[in-house]
Design a protein around this motif. Structure first.
Motif, mmCIF file in Angstrom:
data_model
loop_
_atom_site.group_PDB
_atom_site.id
_atom_site.type_symbol
_atom_site.label_atom_id
_atom_site.label_comp_id
_atom_site.label_asym_id
_atom_site.label_seq_id
_atom_site.Cartn_x
_atom_site.Cartn_y
_atom_site.Cartn_z
ATOM 1 N N ILE A 128 0.828 -1.303 0.048
ATOM 2 C CA ILE A 128 0.043 -0.025 0.165
ATOM 3 C C ILE A 128 0.881 1.284 0.123
ATOM 4 C CG2 ILE A 128 -1.877 1.361 1.193
ATOM 5 C CD1 ILE A 128 -2.608 -1.427 2.566
ATOM 6 N N LEU A 129 0.767 2.146 -0.913
ATOM 7 C CA LEU A 129 1.521 3.435 -1.177
ATOM 8 C C LEU A 129 0.473 4.536 -1.127
ATOM 9 C CD1 LEU A 129 4.072 4.843 -1.609
ATOM 10 C CD2 LEU A 129 3.791 4.490 -3.940
ATOM 11 N N ASP A 130 0.772 5.412 0.063
ATOM 12 C CA ASP A 130 -0.108 6.484 0.150
ATOM 13 C C ASP A 130 0.482 7.681 -0.369
ATOM 14 O OD1 ASP A 130 -1.759 8.554 0.855
ATOM 15 O OD2 ASP A 130 -2.449 7.814 2.847
ATOM 16 N N LEU A 131 0.130 8.267 -1.317
ATOM 17 C CA LEU A 131 0.901 9.428 -1.932
ATOM 18 C C LEU A 131 0.428 10.903 -1.385
ATOM 19 C CD1 LEU A 131 0.747 8.502 -5.550
ATOM 20 C CD2 LEU A 131 2.508 8.053 -3.966
ATOM 21 N N ILE A 149 -2.467 1.939 -4.797
ATOM 22 C CA ILE A 149 -1.727 3.320 -4.867
ATOM 23 C C ILE A 149 -2.837 4.300 -4.334
ATOM 24 C CG2 ILE A 149 -0.552 5.111 -6.113
ATOM 25 C CD1 ILE A 149 0.747 2.696 -7.854
ATOM 26 N N ILE A 150 -2.689 4.981 -3.366
ATOM 27 C CA ILE A 150 -3.746 5.829 -2.742
ATOM 28 C C ILE A 150 -3.444 7.137 -3.178
ATOM 29 C CG2 ILE A 150 -5.082 6.896 -0.952
ATOM 30 C CD1 ILE A 150 -4.263 4.305 0.471
ATOM 31 N N HIS A 151 -4.097 7.872 -4.264
ATOM 32 C CA HIS A 151 -3.638 9.217 -4.848
ATOM 33 C C HIS A 151 -4.583 10.192 -4.359
ATOM 34 C CE1 HIS A 151 -6.621 7.567 -7.626
ATOM 35 N NE2 HIS A 151 -5.768 6.727 -8.173
ATOM 36 N N GLY A 152 -5.754 9.994 -3.832
ATOM 37 C CA GLY A 152 -6.806 10.895 -3.537
ATOM 38 C C GLY A 152 -7.702 11.122 -4.767
ATOM 39 N N LYS A 153 -8.894 11.810 -4.454
ATOM 40 C CA LYS A 153 -9.959 12.164 -5.339
ATOM 41 C C LYS A 153 -9.486 13.626 -6.043
ATOM 42 C CE LYS A 153 -13.227 9.405 -3.200
ATOM 43 N NZ LYS A 153 -14.500 9.286 -2.636
ATOM 44 N N GLY A 154 -9.719 14.480 -5.446
ATOM 45 C CA GLY A 154 -9.329 15.784 -5.957
ATOM 46 C C GLY A 154 -9.745 15.956 -7.468
ATOM 47 N N LYS A 155 -9.114 16.741 -8.135
ATOM 48 C CA LYS A 155 -9.237 17.101 -9.874
ATOM 49 C C LYS A 155 -8.823 16.074 -10.462
ATOM 50 C CE LYS A 155 -9.349 22.209 -9.233
ATOM 51 N NZ LYS A 155 -8.555 23.133 -9.720
ATOM 52 N N GLY A 156 -7.973 14.865 -10.075
ATOM 53 C CA GLY A 156 -7.441 13.772 -10.665
ATOM 54 C C GLY A 156 -6.275 13.952 -11.519
ATOM 55 N N VAL A 157 -5.455 14.803 -11.202
ATOM 56 C CA VAL A 157 -4.235 15.492 -11.646
ATOM 57 C C VAL A 157 -3.422 14.208 -11.140
ATOM 58 C CG1 VAL A 157 -2.419 16.912 -11.987
ATOM 59 C CG2 VAL A 157 -4.723 17.769 -11.987
ATOM 60 N N HIS A 159 5.163 15.422 -2.393
ATOM 61 C CA HIS A 159 5.054 16.434 -3.344
ATOM 62 C C HIS A 159 4.940 15.991 -4.709
ATOM 63 C CE1 HIS A 159 6.344 20.103 -0.860
ATOM 64 N NE2 HIS A 159 7.260 18.800 -0.373
ATOM 65 N N PRO A 160 3.963 16.224 -5.561
ATOM 66 C CA PRO A 160 3.635 15.827 -6.931
ATOM 67 C C PRO A 160 5.133 15.315 -7.874
ATOM 68 C CG PRO A 160 2.297 17.727 -6.615
ATOM 69 C CD PRO A 160 3.258 17.724 -5.424
ATOM 70 N N LYS A 161 6.196 16.462 -7.560
ATOM 71 C CA LYS A 161 7.364 16.068 -8.499
ATOM 72 C C LYS A 161 7.936 14.895 -7.867
ATOM 73 C CE LYS A 161 10.116 19.078 -5.762
ATOM 74 N NZ LYS A 161 11.075 20.364 -5.784
ATOM 75 N N GLU A 162 7.688 14.269 -6.816
ATOM 76 C CA GLU A 162 8.314 13.006 -6.308
ATOM 77 C C GLU A 162 7.805 11.829 -6.589
ATOM 78 O OE1 GLU A 162 9.833 14.964 -1.906
ATOM 79 O OE2 GLU A 162 8.021 14.200 -2.139
ATOM 80 N N VAL A 163 6.501 12.021 -7.156
ATOM 81 C CA VAL A 163 5.580 10.722 -7.415
ATOM 82 C C VAL A 163 6.023 9.888 -8.376
ATOM 83 C CG1 VAL A 163 3.365 10.180 -8.303
ATOM 84 C CG2 VAL A 163 3.588 11.918 -6.441
#
Length: 132
Positions: free
Chosen positions: A21-24, A53-61, A28-32
């Protein structure tokens, strides 16, 4: 207490077990991109072939960044959005085990082909909420 004394040693990195399980959220986005690639390699070496991989919902970027990376990574067998309480906030990834040779990778699918493979409700949400 935090000091700025140059003679004070920095804390050593904390080693944790790889559990698939990887929670992002904490990165920071540049580290992803590098983080996801390295995590996939570490999971494969540890014989963990099912990854969340947990990236969250948000805007989807961030989700799109992760999916683009997964499409290009040869060790990825397939991936899909989690179909559970996290909804589209997490991606499930299946990778090849370490004893299986990696297949040659074809050209990545176009965004139009990928959008055709997702459910209709997802495409509708994309049109409503994501500005292109």
């Amino acid at each position: 207490m935090v000091t700025s004394d140059p003679d004070t040693p920095l804390a050593a990195p904390v080693l944790t077990a790889i559990d698939g399980i990887l929670d992002l959220h904490a990165f920071h986005p540049k580290e992803v991109p590098d983080l996801v690639r390295e995590y996939l390699r570490s999971c494969r070496a540890a014989h963990i072939t099912e990854i969340r991989i947990i990236h969250g919902k948000g805007k989807g970027v961030l989700r799109e960044t992760v999916h683009t990376l997964l499409r290009r990574e040869p060790m990825v067998r397939n991936f899909r959005l989690a179909n559970d309480r996290s909804s589209w906030g997490a991606t499930l990834v299946d990778i090849y085990p370490p004893d299986v040779p990696l297949p040659p990778r074809s050209a990545p699918a176009s965004k139009a082909q990928v959008l055709e493979s997702v459910p209709g409700w997802y495409r509708l949400l994309q049109r409503i909420f994501v500005k292109r």
